[in-house]
Design an enzyme around this catalytic site. Structure first.
Site, PDB file in Angstrom:
ATOM      1  N   GLU A 193       0.818  -1.198   0.000  1.00 14.27           N
ATOM      2  CA  GLU A 193       0.000   0.000   0.000  1.00 14.27           C
ATOM      3  C   GLU A 193       0.853   1.249   0.000  1.00 14.27           C
ATOM      4  O   GLU A 193       1.933   1.285   0.583  1.00 14.27           O
ATOM      5  CB  GLU A 193      -0.910   0.013   1.226  1.00 14.27           C
ATOM      6  CG  GLU A 193      -2.103  -0.873   0.992  1.00 14.27           C
ATOM      7  CD  GLU A 193      -3.151  -0.709   2.067  1.00 14.27           C
ATOM      8  OE1 GLU A 193      -4.242  -1.253   1.876  1.00 14.27           O
ATOM      9  OE2 GLU A 193      -2.895  -0.046   3.080  1.00 14.27           O
ATOM     10  N   CYS A 240       3.477   8.379   1.361  1.00 13.90           N
ATOM     11  CA  CYS A 240       4.076   7.398   2.268  1.00 13.90           C
ATOM     12  C   CYS A 240       4.307   6.123   1.468  1.00 13.90           C
ATOM     13  O   CYS A 240       3.349   5.471   1.053  1.00 13.90           O
ATOM     14  CB  CYS A 240       3.106   7.173   3.427  1.00 13.90           C
ATOM     15  SG  CYS A 240       3.673   5.990   4.624  1.00 13.90           S
ATOM     16  N   CYS A 253       7.540  -7.139   6.949  1.00 18.66           N
ATOM     17  CA  CYS A 253       8.738  -6.649   7.634  1.00 18.66           C
ATOM     18  C   CYS A 253       9.294  -7.786   8.478  1.00 18.66           C
ATOM     19  O   CYS A 253       8.534  -8.533   9.091  1.00 18.66           O
ATOM     20  CB  CYS A 253       8.387  -5.456   8.522  1.00 18.66           C
ATOM     21  SG  CYS A 253       9.826  -4.669   9.275  1.00 18.66           S
ATOM     22  N   CYS A 296       8.145  -5.268  15.763  1.00 18.15           N
ATOM     23  CA  CYS A 296       7.773  -4.266  16.763  1.00 18.15           C
ATOM     24  C   CYS A 296       6.381  -4.644  17.263  1.00 18.15           C
ATOM     25  O   CYS A 296       5.479  -4.920  16.452  1.00 18.15           O
ATOM     26  CB  CYS A 296       7.786  -2.878  16.154  1.00 18.15           C
ATOM     27  SG  CYS A 296       9.401  -2.462  15.465  1.00 18.15           S
ATOM     28  N   CYS A 314       3.121  -2.879  15.977  1.00 14.62           N
ATOM     29  CA  CYS A 314       2.977  -2.637  14.525  1.00 14.62           C
ATOM     30  C   CYS A 314       2.384  -3.850  13.830  1.00 14.62           C
ATOM     31  O   CYS A 314       2.859  -4.976  14.022  1.00 14.62           O
ATOM     32  CB  CYS A 314       4.336  -2.315  13.914  1.00 14.62           C
ATOM     33  SG  CYS A 314       4.298  -2.185  12.115  1.00 14.62           S
ATOM     34  N   GLY A 333       7.578  -2.072   5.859  1.00  8.80           N
ATOM     35  CA  GLY A 333       8.957  -2.536   5.729  1.00  8.80           C
ATOM     36  C   GLY A 333       9.996  -1.659   6.376  1.00  8.80           C
ATOM     37  O   GLY A 333       9.731  -0.524   6.769  1.00  8.80           O
ATOM     38  N   SER A 371      12.429   5.759  14.624  1.00 13.01           N
ATOM     39  CA  SER A 371      11.293   5.279  15.416  1.00 13.01           C
ATOM     40  C   SER A 371      11.815   4.941  16.800  1.00 13.01           C
ATOM     41  O   SER A 371      12.277   3.832  17.036  1.00 13.01           O
ATOM     42  CB  SER A 371      10.686   4.043  14.753  1.00 13.01           C
ATOM     43  OG  SER A 371      10.161   4.400  13.501  1.00 13.01           O
ATOM     44  N   HIS A 389      10.272   5.635  20.277  1.00 16.37           N
ATOM     45  CA  HIS A 389       9.165   5.043  21.050  1.00 16.37           C
ATOM     46  C   HIS A 389       9.428   4.755  22.522  1.00 16.37           C
ATOM     47  O   HIS A 389       8.486   4.460  23.260  1.00 16.37           O
ATOM     48  CB  HIS A 389       8.632   3.767  20.386  1.00 16.37           C
ATOM     49  CG  HIS A 389       8.303   3.919  18.933  1.00 16.37           C
ATOM     50  ND1 HIS A 389       7.639   5.014  18.421  1.00 16.37           N
ATOM     51  CD2 HIS A 389       8.571   3.126  17.859  1.00 16.37           C
ATOM     52  CE1 HIS A 389       7.499   4.873  17.119  1.00 16.37           C
ATOM     53  NE2 HIS A 389       8.055   3.745  16.746  1.00 16.37           N
ATOM     54  N   CYS A 431      -0.490   4.873   9.856  1.00 17.39           N
ATOM     55  CA  CYS A 431       0.761   4.141  10.071  1.00 17.39           C
ATOM     56  C   CYS A 431       0.501   2.814  10.749  1.00 17.39           C
ATOM     57  O   CYS A 431      -0.265   2.738  11.690  1.00 17.39           O
ATOM     58  CB  CYS A 431       1.681   4.911  11.013  1.00 17.39           C
ATOM     59  SG  CYS A 431       2.423   6.312  10.269  1.00 17.39           S
TER      60      CYS A 431
HETATM   61  N1  SAH Z   1      10.098   0.308   9.466  1.00 19.08           N
HETATM   62  C1  SAH Z   1      10.288   1.702   9.544  1.00 19.08           C
HETATM   63  C2  SAH Z   1       9.342   2.511   8.672  1.00 19.08           C
HETATM   64  C3  SAH Z   1       7.893   2.085   8.605  1.00 19.08           C
HETATM   65  S1  SAH Z   1       6.890   2.273  10.033  1.00 19.08           S
HETATM   66  C4  SAH Z   1      10.210   2.176  10.969  1.00 19.08           C
HETATM   67  O1  SAH Z   1       9.832   1.401  11.831  1.00 19.08           O
HETATM   68  O2  SAH Z   1      10.572   3.324  11.204  1.00 19.08           O
HETATM   69  C5  SAH Z   1       6.502   4.029  10.056  1.00 19.08           C
HETATM   70  C6  SAH Z   1       6.169   4.539  11.459  1.00 19.08           C
HETATM   71  O3  SAH Z   1       4.890   4.055  11.907  1.00 19.08           O
HETATM   72  C7  SAH Z   1       7.179   4.077  12.505  1.00 19.08           C
HETATM   73  O4  SAH Z   1       7.522   5.141  13.354  1.00 19.08           O
HETATM   74  C8  SAH Z   1       6.394   3.036  13.248  1.00 19.08           C
HETATM   75  O5  SAH Z   1       6.924   2.835  14.527  1.00 19.08           O
HETATM   76  C9  SAH Z   1       5.001   3.614  13.252  1.00 19.08           C
HETATM   77  N2  SAH Z   1       3.934   2.656  13.554  1.00 19.08           N
HETATM   78  C10 SAH Z   1       3.897   1.341  13.283  1.00 19.08           C
HETATM   79  N3  SAH Z   1       2.732   0.797  13.731  1.00 19.08           N
HETATM   80  C11 SAH Z   1       2.025   1.792  14.297  1.00 19.08           C
HETATM   81  C12 SAH Z   1       0.742   1.863  14.904  1.00 19.08           C
HETATM   82  N4  SAH Z   1      -0.043   0.783  15.025  1.00 19.08           N
HETATM   83  N5  SAH Z   1       0.323   3.058  15.366  1.00 19.08           N
HETATM   84  C13 SAH Z   1       1.099   4.161  15.214  1.00 19.08           C
HETATM   85  N6  SAH Z   1       2.305   4.158  14.638  1.00 19.08           N
HETATM   86  C14 SAH Z   1       2.781   2.979  14.178  1.00 19.08           C
HETATM   87 FE1  SF4 Z   2       8.864  -3.149  10.735  1.00 19.21          FE
HETATM   88 FE2  SF4 Z   2       8.758  -0.501  11.182  1.00 19.21          FE
HETATM   89 FE3  SF4 Z   2       6.658  -2.097  11.755  1.00 19.21          FE
HETATM   90 FE4  SF4 Z   2       8.860  -2.237  13.245  1.00 19.21          FE
HETATM   91  S1  SF4 Z   2       7.481  -0.445  13.016  1.00 19.21           S
HETATM   92  S2  SF4 Z   2       7.680  -4.004  12.455  1.00 19.21           S
HETATM   93  S3  SF4 Z   2      10.445  -1.908  11.714  1.00 19.21           S
HETATM   94  S4  SF4 Z   2       7.487  -1.685   9.714  1.00 19.21           S
END
Ligand code: SAH
Ligand code: SF4
Length: 385
Positions: free
Chosen positions: A114, A128, A135, A139, A142, A190, A244, A246, A364
């Site tokens: 997407e 985006c 991935c 995390c 995510c 990813g 990222s 957190h 996200c």
């Molecule tokens: N893998 C990379 C880029 C993609 S994720 C990374 O982790 O940075 C893009 C952003 O969305 C990251 O900051 C990630 O931590 C955040 N993200 C992932 N799942 C989320 C969720 N359920 N709610 C809010 N942010 C989220």
């Molecule tokens: Fe992968 Fe980024 Fe999601 Fe972590 S937050 S699982 S690195 S896409």
């Protein structure tokens, strides 16, 4: 109301028609070499021919060699026999009531990603893009991390996401001013630093002045913290960096972003401080997802300020986007505001990222798998809220 157009039965005009190489993913040098190898251009003419094609592909966005009016007819036919410029298939396209657009793109059978366009972000609007299908990192907050299928996207597949957005926004030939798509963020599916070669080449193509021409300063790469690749990312791309984060301590970050066990916070911060080109004009963005009673206390906001001391930084607070089966809740709005106020007092401005495209599940960490699973009726219910 969100609008859904199911294009799965539309004529397969944009579908990859064959296994022929797609020229849109090649660098200038590779394009020249491909033309020589295919005997479409003589070695002494290859660079000139490649420049000519480059403009048609990346400035005009053409998908058909036949429309390249200043290329000889026989050459156009020879090109079409050996190469393709076809876009991957757009399986679904949705437009949110807030202007957010989302495309589900089928790169190959079973390989779907997407891409989301968010208006009013960056200079005009941000795209985006995804760098992988799924991935490998897990995390815990995510949804992408729960997907089984993982493969790197090719350079052409990354560039195609920008091309498809531009097709839909009507931005060919590449406008110099008044663009709707002004910024690119690698924040889709990813981990971009696990696919750095293709991401870097895609950025070279997207930033090229005689093509899509989105400045490197308007391209941001977000990483969960693959420390050894930070330097190479900066050197190869000169892109803006987003981390990222957190969490501000290792035990919690180990849980939220398990990659932290490999590259703990101290190493990560050292890697960030060494990021090439960092300055007050080129700050690092720290992303911080707001998880209720997990990382959202006043003490943690203060710890965050302390941790970022001396680093030219911006902070993005992301309200957690819940997905079915997730173990977390989003922090209360009041808590997020209190957290933001502490950051503001320390000199960090406007840090809360407002949720966009909620009705089309464009947020996200919610990409693809969830929207696939969610039934249309549920989607309508969300949209009507
Ligand atoms: N893998 C990379 C880029 C993609 S994720 C990374 O982790 O940075 C893009 C952003 O969305 C990251 O900051 C990630 O931590 C955040 N993200 C992932 N799942 C989320 C969720 N359920 N709610 C809010 N942010 C989220
Ligand atoms: Fe992968 Fe980024 Fe999601 Fe972590 S937050 S699982 S690195 S896409």
């Amino acid at each position: 109301m969100g609008v859904t157009l199911d294009l799965s039965r539309a004529p397969a005009a944009g579908a990859p028609t064959s296994a022929m190489p797609n020229l849109a993913g090649l660098s200038r040098a590779e394009l020249a070499q491909a033309l020589i190898d295919a005997e479409v251009a003589r070695p002494d003419k290859a660079r000139m021919r490649a420049s000519q094609l480059w403009r048609w592909i990346h400035h005009y966005g053409l998908t058909d060699f036949a429309a390249m009016t200043d290329v000889a007819k026989e050459t156009r036919a020879a090109l079409a026999e050996k190469f393709t410029l076809a876009r991957p298939e757009v399986v679904e396209r949705q437009i949110s009531r807030d202007g957010t657009r989302k495309w589900l793109i089928r790169m190959a059978p079973g390989i779907e990603v997407e891409t989301v366009y968010i208006p009013d972000v960056g200079r005009a609007g941000a795209l985006c893009v995804s760098s992988q299908v799924g991935c490998t990192l897990n995390c815990t907050f995510c949804h992408t991390g729960t997907q089984a299928l993982v493969r790197n996207l090719t350079t052409a597949e990354i560039v195609a996401q920008v091309q498809i957005a531009r097709d839909d926004l009507g931005e060919w030939p590449s406008p110099k001013e008044d663009r709707r798509l002004s910024n690119i963020v690698f924040m889709g599916m990813g981990e971009p630093l696990y696919n750095l070669d293709n991401v870097a080449q895609a950025i070279d193509i997207i930033a090229d002045n005689e093509g899509i021409a989105i400045s490197r300063r308007r391209i941001t790469v977000s990483t969960s913290g693959v420390v050894p690749e930070l330097g190479p990312l900066g050197e190869k791309t000169q892109a803006m960096l987003a981390i990222s984060l957190h969490a501000t301590n290792d035990p919690l970050r180990d849980k939220l972003v398990p990659l932290n066990k490999k590259y703990p916070i101290e190493e990560l911060m050292a890697g960030i401080r060494a990021y090439p080109g960092l300055s007050n004009a080129k700050r690092v963005t720290f992303e911080y997802v707001m998880l209720k009673d997990v990382n959202d206390s006043a003490a943690e906001a203060k710890a965050l300020v302390k941790l970022l001391k001396g680093i030219p930084a911006k902070i993005n607070l992301i309200p957690f986007n819940k997905w079915p089966g997730s173990e977390y809740e989003c922090s209360d709005w009041k808590t997020i505001e209190a957290f933001a106020a502490i950051l503001n007092r320390a000199g960090y401005a406007s840090p809360i990222r407002t949720p966009r495209g909620r009705d089309i599940l464009a947020a996200c960490g919610q990409l693809k798998s969830e929207s696939e699973k969610m039934r249309a009726s549920e989607r309508r219910k969300l949209a009507a809220e």
